[in-house]
Scaffold this motif. Structure first.
Motif, PDB file in Angstrom:
ATOM      1  N   LYS A 131      -5.518   5.443  10.548  1.00 20.42           N
ATOM      2  CA  LYS A 131      -4.969   5.874  11.825  1.00 20.42           C
ATOM      3  C   LYS A 131      -5.824   5.362  12.973  1.00 20.42           C
ATOM      4  O   LYS A 131      -6.972   5.000  12.786  1.00 20.42           O
TER       5      LYS A 131
ATOM      6  N   THR B 153      -0.803  -1.590   9.475  1.00 18.42           N
ATOM      7  CA  THR B 153       0.544  -1.053   9.273  1.00 18.42           C
ATOM      8  C   THR B 153       1.265  -1.911   8.240  1.00 18.42           C
ATOM      9  O   THR B 153       0.784  -2.983   7.846  1.00 18.42           O
TER      10      THR B 153
ATOM     11  N   LYS C 161      -1.241  -2.406   5.264  1.00 25.38           N
ATOM     12  CA  LYS C 161      -1.670  -1.048   4.952  1.00 25.38           C
ATOM     13  C   LYS C 161      -1.403  -0.726   3.485  1.00 25.38           C
ATOM     14  O   LYS C 161      -2.253  -0.142   2.798  1.00 25.38           O
TER      15      LYS C 161
ATOM     16  N   ASP D  10       0.811  10.784   4.709  1.00 23.89           N
ATOM     17  CA  ASP D  10       1.819   9.732   4.563  1.00 23.89           C
ATOM     18  C   ASP D  10       2.366   9.824   3.144  1.00 23.89           C
ATOM     19  O   ASP D  10       1.907   9.119   2.246  1.00 23.89           O
TER      20      ASP D  10
END
Length: 223
Positions: free
Chosen positions: A40, A46, A50, A73
């Motif tokens: 984060k 992303t 990620k 997540d």
């Protein structure tokens, strides 16, 4: 679960001094027992990048016999077959996350006894308590609680495994464990260290000694 909470590393690419894969590998060699992937903040990865990092860190953890948990997540956790998910008070409700992840581990951040009891009712396997000390690693950190929050939770009947987090260093680890935690969670104490392996080993040594001391104290003197 308590054994896996002994040395708990919260890590993301943006808070590592070096390559996160290298940091985690060395931290595991130094004695980390659980890794929480928390990707984060500004500049965080992303999408495919990620996912790839999560998969690499999960593989490292499992090779070392450690647990791999994803922060807030559920989709990512399921995609990489993580051991569990950790959520905060502002994230999705614990009971809904429990329904989505099935038998995987569920960790919940809490401070008050009411938050702790609610998390337990909703299926939490362990609680992350803090920040214990001032920290700059999380911009959204709640008010500093001090080790006494752990003592308070224990005296009010919270028996679930607890891990303390927030500003914990090797010098402070024993105080946190002695107050009632089963282990310590750290970010910068390892991710910003010149040598992640040595930093983890120093923390683990203090935690194990404090746990041994607490166990001896609870058993009382020999007759």
């Amino acid at each position: 679960m308590r054994e896996y909470l002994q040395l708990y590393l919260v890590v993301g690419s943006v808070n590592c001094k070096e390559d996160p894969v290298k940091v985690v590998r060395e931290a595991l060699e130094g004695g980390v027992t659980l890794v929480q992937f928390r990707e984060k903040g500004p500049g965080s990865l992303t999408g495919a990048a990620k996912l790839e990092l999560a998969e690499r860190l999960r593989a490292l953890c499992h090779s070392a016999g450690a647990l791999f948990i994803v922060n807030d997540d559920v989709e990512l956790a399921l995609a990489v077959d993580a051991d569990g998910v950790h959520i905060g008070q502002e994230d999705e409700a614990a009971d809904r996350v429990r329904a989505r992840i099935g038998e995987r581990i569920l960790g919940v951040s809490a401070i008050t006894t009411e938050e702790a009891r609610s998390a337990i009712r909703q299926g939490a396997d362990y609680l992350g308590i803090g920040p214990i000390y001032p920290t700059s690693s999380k911009e959204d950190a709640r008010a500093v609680q001090g080790p006494q929050v752990l003592k308070k939770l224990r005296t009010q009947g919270i028996t679930l495994p607890l891990v303390g987090i927030g500003g914990i260093t090797a010098e402070r680890a024993a105080e946190v464990v002695s107050a009632g935690a089963d282990g310590v969670a750290v970010i910068s104490a390892i991710t910003q260290a010149d040598n992640a392996r040595n930093a983890a080993a120093a923390l683990k040594s203090k935690v194990l000694r404090a746990l041994a001391s607490s166990s001896t104290a609870s058993q009382g003197p020999e007759v």
